[in-house]
Design a protein around this motif. Structure first.
Motif, mmCIF file in Angstrom:
data_model
loop_
_atom_site.group_PDB
_atom_site.id
_atom_site.type_symbol
_atom_site.label_atom_id
_atom_site.label_comp_id
_atom_site.label_asym_id
_atom_site.label_seq_id
_atom_site.Cartn_x
_atom_site.Cartn_y
_atom_site.Cartn_z
ATOM 1 N N ARG A 102 0.829 -1.206 0.000
ATOM 2 C CA ARG A 102 0.000 0.000 0.000
ATOM 3 C C ARG A 102 0.867 1.261 0.000
ATOM 4 N N ALA A 139 -8.210 -11.182 -3.964
ATOM 5 C CA ALA A 139 -8.729 -10.256 -2.952
ATOM 6 C C ALA A 139 -7.624 -9.424 -2.309
ATOM 7 N N ILE A 140 -6.454 -10.016 -2.094
ATOM 8 C CA ILE A 140 -5.364 -9.269 -1.460
ATOM 9 C C ILE A 140 -4.925 -8.120 -2.353
ATOM 10 N N ARG A 179 -6.661 -6.642 -4.731
ATOM 11 C CA ARG A 179 -7.739 -5.660 -4.796
ATOM 12 C C ARG A 179 -7.741 -4.779 -3.551
ATOM 13 N N SER A 180 -7.453 -5.369 -2.404
ATOM 14 C CA SER A 180 -7.410 -4.604 -1.157
ATOM 15 C C SER A 180 -6.280 -3.588 -1.179
ATOM 16 N N ILE A 188 -7.443 -0.572 -3.329
ATOM 17 C CA ILE A 188 -8.400 0.293 -2.635
ATOM 18 C C ILE A 188 -7.724 1.060 -1.506
ATOM 19 N N ALA A 189 -6.847 0.384 -0.751
ATOM 20 C CA ALA A 189 -6.143 1.049 0.342
ATOM 21 C C ALA A 189 -5.185 2.124 -0.168
#
Length: 251
Positions: free
Chosen positions: A200, A226-227, A229-230, A233-234
């Protein structure tokens, strides 16, 4: 939060190049279909085939395909709302048709654009920036050749930021010059350093630097990752569009 309108506008300009929009021969309210023509500044991927490709954005579809596919697209694919084209049953139909011409679906990726809200990140570790001519030193470094650097002739790597633990590189975010407007971000983290916010942190820093250079940063990943994608977004990104890409079956 919502996607910054300036970045969306530039993305649509990129699509005009990627999907030969001005050459569109069949346009409905939601679908823009064009014959294959590779324009200067279009995004190209060395593993993808231009026989067929589609981008679904905000409920609309841009399609560039060999004219042999046009009747099937108009009669079959166009019956489905574009936002459901990546549903399994529709992908199965598409692949069956592509197989007739020696092609198959290569991937369906979801892509992210920056949101309107600015994000700020302070490095959690010491970082160092590397410009295009300095990236060659990482060519054979398997730690950073999965997502952050590609050494692709069609998507040249142009910038990277690396985090260090003492003198050891532990994570990298890199970007490639994919088209006239869009630069894509990828990130790798060395085993044992996951879960510390490094991805991030670096993606946010690189995103801000790309924006400062007057380009639009974008981030892509698989729907099931999912990781990843997270991380997007973060880092201040929001889902923007999905693309369907194909390749020759024997590849």
């Amino acid at each position: 939060m919502r996607i910054d309108s300036e970045y969306m506008e530039k993305t649509l300009r990129q699509f005009a190049l990627d999907y030969n929009v001005n050459g569109g021969e069949w346009i409905t309210e939601k679908i823009h279909l064009s014959p294959v023509k590779v324009l200067e500044g279009a995004r190209l991927h060395v593993k993808h085939d231009t026989f067929f490709k589609a981008a679904i954005i905000m409920g609309k579809a841009y399609v560039m395909a060999d004219e042999k596919m046009h009747p099937w697209i108009k009669e079959i694919l166009a019956k489905e709302p574009p936002e459901w084209w990546c549903d399994f049953k529709n992908l199965k139909k598409l692949e069956s048709e592509l197989n007739k011409y020696g092609r198959e679906i290569f991937d369906t990726h979801i892509y992210f654009l920056p949101s309107e809200e600015p994000t700020m990140e302070r490095p959690r570790f010491a970082v160092k920036w590397f410009e295009k001519e300095e990236l060659e030193q990482f060519r054979n470094d398997k730690r950073f050749n999965t997502y952050s650097l590609s050494f692709s002739p069609t998507q040249p790597d142009v910038l990277a930021v690396v985090a260090y633990d003492k003198k050891e590189p532990i994570a990298m975010a890199g970007c490639s010059e994919d088209g006239a407007y869009l630069w894509q971000i990828g990130v790798d983290c060395v085993n044992g350093y996951e879960g510390r916010g490094l991805a991030r942190n670096l993606v946010t820093m690189l995103k801000q630097e790309i924006i400062a250079m007057g380009k639009v940063p974008y981030y892509g990943t698989a729907e099931s990752h999912a990781i990843s994608r997270s991380v997007a977004i973060a880092s201040g990104f929001l889902p923007a569009w999905c693309e369907i890409q194909v390749r020759k079956s024997n590849e």
